[in-house]
Design a protein around this motif. Structure first.
Motif, short mmCIF file in Angstrom:
data_model
loop_
_atom_site.label_atom_id
_atom_site.label_comp_id
_atom_site.label_asym_id
_atom_site.label_seq_id
_atom_site.Cartn_x
_atom_site.Cartn_y
_atom_site.Cartn_z
N UNK A 101 -1.35 -0.68 -12.86
CA UNK A 101 -0.64 -1.78 -12.23
C UNK A 101 0.08 -1.35 -10.96
N UNK A 102 -0.03 -0.09 -10.60
CA UNK A 102 0.63 0.41 -9.39
C UNK A 102 -0.19 0.02 -8.17
N UNK A 103 0.51 -0.56 -7.18
CA UNK A 103 -0.14 -0.89 -5.92
C UNK A 103 0.65 -0.24 -4.78
N UNK A 104 -0.06 0.14 -3.76
CA UNK A 104 0.54 0.79 -2.59
C UNK A 104 0.62 -0.25 -1.48
N UNK A 105 1.80 -0.36 -0.86
CA UNK A 105 2.01 -1.35 0.20
C UNK A 105 2.54 -0.69 1.46
N UNK A 106 2.03 -1.13 2.59
CA UNK A 106 2.50 -0.68 3.89
C UNK A 106 3.02 -1.90 4.64
N UNK A 107 4.28 -1.87 5.02
CA UNK A 107 4.90 -2.97 5.76
C UNK A 107 5.07 -2.53 7.20
N UNK A 108 4.14 -2.92 8.10
CA UNK A 108 4.23 -2.46 9.49
C UNK A 108 5.50 -2.91 10.19
N UNK A 109 5.96 -4.10 9.89
CA UNK A 109 7.18 -4.64 10.50
C UNK A 109 8.06 -5.21 9.39
N UNK A 110 9.33 -5.29 9.66
CA UNK A 110 10.23 -5.95 8.71
C UNK A 110 10.91 -5.04 7.72
N UNK A 111 10.50 -3.81 7.62
CA UNK A 111 11.16 -2.86 6.73
C UNK A 111 12.27 -2.13 7.45
N UNK A 112 12.98 -1.26 6.76
CA UNK A 112 14.04 -0.49 7.42
C UNK A 112 13.50 0.47 8.48
N UNK A 113 12.23 0.86 8.33
CA UNK A 113 11.58 1.74 9.31
C UNK A 113 10.20 1.16 9.61
N UNK A 114 9.62 1.63 10.70
CA UNK A 114 8.26 1.20 11.05
C UNK A 114 7.28 1.76 10.03
N UNK A 115 6.30 0.96 9.62
CA UNK A 115 5.31 1.35 8.62
C UNK A 115 5.98 1.79 7.31
N UNK A 116 6.80 0.92 6.79
CA UNK A 116 7.54 1.15 5.55
C UNK A 116 6.56 1.23 4.39
N UNK A 117 6.56 2.33 3.66
CA UNK A 117 5.61 2.59 2.58
C UNK A 117 6.29 2.42 1.23
N UNK A 118 5.70 1.60 0.36
CA UNK A 118 6.28 1.37 -0.96
C UNK A 118 5.21 1.43 -2.03
N UNK A 119 5.67 1.69 -3.25
CA UNK A 119 4.83 1.60 -4.44
C UNK A 119 5.40 0.48 -5.30
#
Length: 161
Positions: free
Chosen positions: A113-131
């Motif tokens: 159920x783990x998915x990897x997400x990259x938020x290019x804009x809108x996160x605290x940093x550019x290319x915000x990486x989350x699981x």
């Protein structure tokens, strides 16, 4: 890159680990050389004052400057003592973050159920990486630069397939 796979995830591997740490441009062994070179360069103008009473007035400021540089670098090293370890086996994924003050943060989820997400804009940093998995979304590699997070995102997408 300031991260390491062990072992490198392959198409058929079901267990792997990823360790991430902040980049260090000045290693501990080079710290002594930097302080020594700084002291030598700053003391060169003081050589002209040998034997004069004004030298004794300037020495405390010289010592304060060297102490300030040493303290600032020491604080920088302490803040950078972060280690993130992502361990994945057949059924679970676990992220453990060792913070500079000694506290440990942990996150566990079902591997499937783990998915990897990259938020290019809108996160605290550019290319915000989350699981994302379970009931939470956690940040991964906040100390990496933007290009390294994109590269890590692509590698993680392939590893979780």
């Amino acid at each position: 890159m300031p991260y390491e796979w062990s072992p490198k995830p392959a198409e058929d591997s079901s267990r792997w680990q990823l360790s991430l740490w902040p980049y260090r441009s000045l290693l501990r062994k080079d710290f002594v050389l930097f302080i020594g070179a700084t002291a030598a360069l700053v003391s060169l103008p003081l050589l002209t004052l040998l034997g004069q009473p004004v030298l004794w007035g300037l020495l405390p400021f010289f010592a304060l400057m060297l102490g300030g540089i040493w303290f600032a670098l020491h604080v920088s090293y302490k803040r950078g003592e972060v280690l993130e370890e992502l361990t994945v086996d057949q059924t679970h994924a676990a992220l453990t973050r060792h913070n500079p003050k000694g506290d440990v943060q942990e996150w566990r989820a079902n591997r499937y159920w783990v998915t990897v997400h990259l938020h290019p804009k809108g996160g605290p940093v550019e290319n915000y990486l989350t699981l994302r998995g379970g009931d939470r979304e956690v940040e991964l590699g906040a100390f990496l630069d933007a290009e390294e997070r994109v590269t890590l995102y692509n590698e993680l997408k392939g590893a979780f397939r």
